[in-house]
Design an enzyme around this catalytic site. Structure first.
Site, PDB file in Angstrom:
ATOM      1  N   LEU A 206       0.797  -1.072  -0.103  1.00  0.00           N
ATOM      2  CA  LEU A 206       0.005  -0.089   0.004  1.00  0.00           C
ATOM      3  C   LEU A 206       0.890   1.375  -0.010  1.00  0.00           C
ATOM      4  O   LEU A 206       1.677   1.512   1.151  1.00  0.00           O
ATOM      5  CB  LEU A 206      -0.826  -0.012   1.284  1.00  0.00           C
ATOM      6  CG  LEU A 206      -1.951   0.644   1.519  1.00  0.00           C
ATOM      7  CD1 LEU A 206      -3.070   0.424   0.620  1.00  0.00           C
ATOM      8  CD2 LEU A 206      -2.572   0.326   2.912  1.00  0.00           C
ATOM      9  N   HIS A 207       1.012   2.037  -1.092  1.00  0.00           N
ATOM     10  CA  HIS A 207       1.624   3.234  -0.938  1.00  0.00           C
ATOM     11  C   HIS A 207       1.149   4.362  -1.818  1.00  0.00           C
ATOM     12  O   HIS A 207       1.823   5.470  -1.977  1.00  0.00           O
ATOM     13  CB  HIS A 207       3.362   2.842  -1.164  1.00  0.00           C
ATOM     14  CG  HIS A 207       3.414   2.576  -2.634  1.00  0.00           C
ATOM     15  ND1 HIS A 207       2.962   1.458  -3.515  1.00  0.00           N
ATOM     16  CD2 HIS A 207       3.982   3.547  -3.742  1.00  0.00           C
ATOM     17  CE1 HIS A 207       3.479   1.795  -4.554  1.00  0.00           C
ATOM     18  NE2 HIS A 207       3.849   2.814  -4.975  1.00  0.00           N
TER      19      HIS A 207
END
Ligand code: UD1
Length: 371
Positions: A206-207
């Site tokens: 997740l980024h």
């Protein structure tokens, strides 16, 4: 002797340039290939370990631009790279992917009359709210040669007025790196050292700014992960941006209070591949992981509203799900309880893209440049 400068800046760039560097090394009598590292990513975990495991040489030039706003990073890279070009006078600059270093170096070189080849050209999410989409469109609008990974890249460029002769459908150098790292990944003990059984855990990344920069959005996603952790162990290597958001928004309890969620530092390419190949499934908002899971045949849910890599949906194991709690819950329920898609390998994703690129550049690009 011709000279080529390849630019790397951020984590995914290292995987894309490594096979091209190895391929040019086989033509060392004809061409000198050097790597310029802008320093957009600079931590050991985000940069150095990639050079070690992918057996990249020390960069010939390190610009050390560090972090900042988009404008700051892009401007710092441009200023520093201009000096490098004045000194090195390369015959061609090669840029990869869609990060800020990609557009910064392409723009600098083109304005100095140096031909630019873009590897992974033509991909389009058609979502200009993604910084990467702006970088992709802008880089393709000015570069001279386009190397594409999938049919959509070719189609998009032709639709934007490119002439066919300057587009080369060569496959995917990210997949070359996957093949390169696979033997070491098979030997890695990372999974067992985390106390995990094969196919009994989900790997999560997740980024994207759209998922982690907004507190309500990040909280909603962490709540969904907490529910999922009731069904599978979760392995969550944390990008520095994501870790900073979780701490800044005071959301640490979602990770620290849950023994089924293993929040890790960013993983090296070999360790990440080892975790990915034995995961039950992957949940991500990354670009490249959609492609890697497709090649590994591991089911993947991509938490985004669009993808610039549509072949991972049509041929691969990827499924696009809007990053909203209800949509994700439904998709995860289906992943846990229903049959999964059987993927197949996209054309030319065979581990030889770097070699094709080197040969085409030597035969068809160098010395034939017309602006
Ligand atoms: C960049 C790319 C993105 C790619 C991602 C892979 C752009 C616009 N985005 O996003 O396409 O998917 O890399 O990781 O170029 N930081 C560190 N150490 C580092 C690097 C970054 O702590 O070595 C922190 C800094 O606080 C920085 C933040 O992470 O401000 C974000 O880094 P940045 O390069 O701006 O963007 P990414 O989110 O990594």
């Amino acid at each position: 002797m011709k000279s080529i400068l390849s630019v790397v800046g951020a984590r995914p760039n290292f995987m894309k340039v490594a096979p091209i560097h190895r391929a040019f090394a086989k033509h060392a009598a004809a061409v000198q290939h050097k790597i310029v590292h802008t320093g957009q990513h600079y931590d050991y975990n985000m940069s150095d370990v990639f050079f070690q495991e992918l057996q990249l040489p020390e960069p010939a030039v390190y610009l050390g631009v560090g972090s900042g706003s988009h404008a700051q990073v892009t401007a710092r890279v441009m200023q520093s790279f201009e000096s490098v070009l004045l000194e090195q006078k390369p015959d061609l600059v090669l840029v990869v992917g869609d990060v800020n270093s990609t557009i910064a170096c392409a723009l600098t070189a083109v304005k100095m009359g140096i031909p630019v080849a873009h590897v992974e050209a033509g991909l389009r999410s058609y979502d200009r709210a993604m910084p990467e989409e702006v970088n992709r469109v802008a880089t393709d609008a000015i570069c001279n040669y386009a190397f594409v990974t999938e049919q959509s890249g070719l189609d998009n460029l032709l639709g934007e007025g490119w002439v066919r002769e300057r587009i080369f459908f060569v496959g995917n150098t990210m997949i070359d790196s996957l093949h390169f790292a696979l033997p070491a990944a098979r030997r890695s003990d990372v999974r067992s050292s985390l106390g995990l059984e094969p196919q009994q855990y989900a790997l999560i990344t997740l980024h994207r700014p759209s998922n982690v920069d907004d507190k309500a959005q990040l909280k909603a996603l962490l709540e969904v992960l907490t529910e999922l952790a009731g069904h599978r162990k979760l392995v969550l290597p944390l990008h520095p941006r994501t870790r900073a958001s979780i701490e800044g928004f005071g959301l640490q309890r979602y990770l620290s209070d849950n023994p089924a969620i293993l929040a890790l530092e960013p993983q090296s390419p070999v360790r990440f591949l080892a975790l990915m190949r034995e995961a039950d499934f992957v949940l991500t908002d990354s670009g490249g992981i959609q492609e890697e899971t497709t090649v590994l045949g591991v089911p993947c849910i991509t938490m985004r509203t669009s993808t610039e890599r549509p072949v991972t949906l049509t041929l691969g194991t990827n499924r696009l799900v809007p990053p909203q709690a209800e949509a994700l819950r439904r998709a995860l329920h289906a992943m846990l309880h229903e049959a999964r898609p059987e993927g197949s390998l996209p054309p030319l994703w065979d581990g030889k893209a770097g070699e094709r690129i080197a040969e085409i550049i030597l035969d068809q690009c160098l010395g034939k440049h017309k602006n």
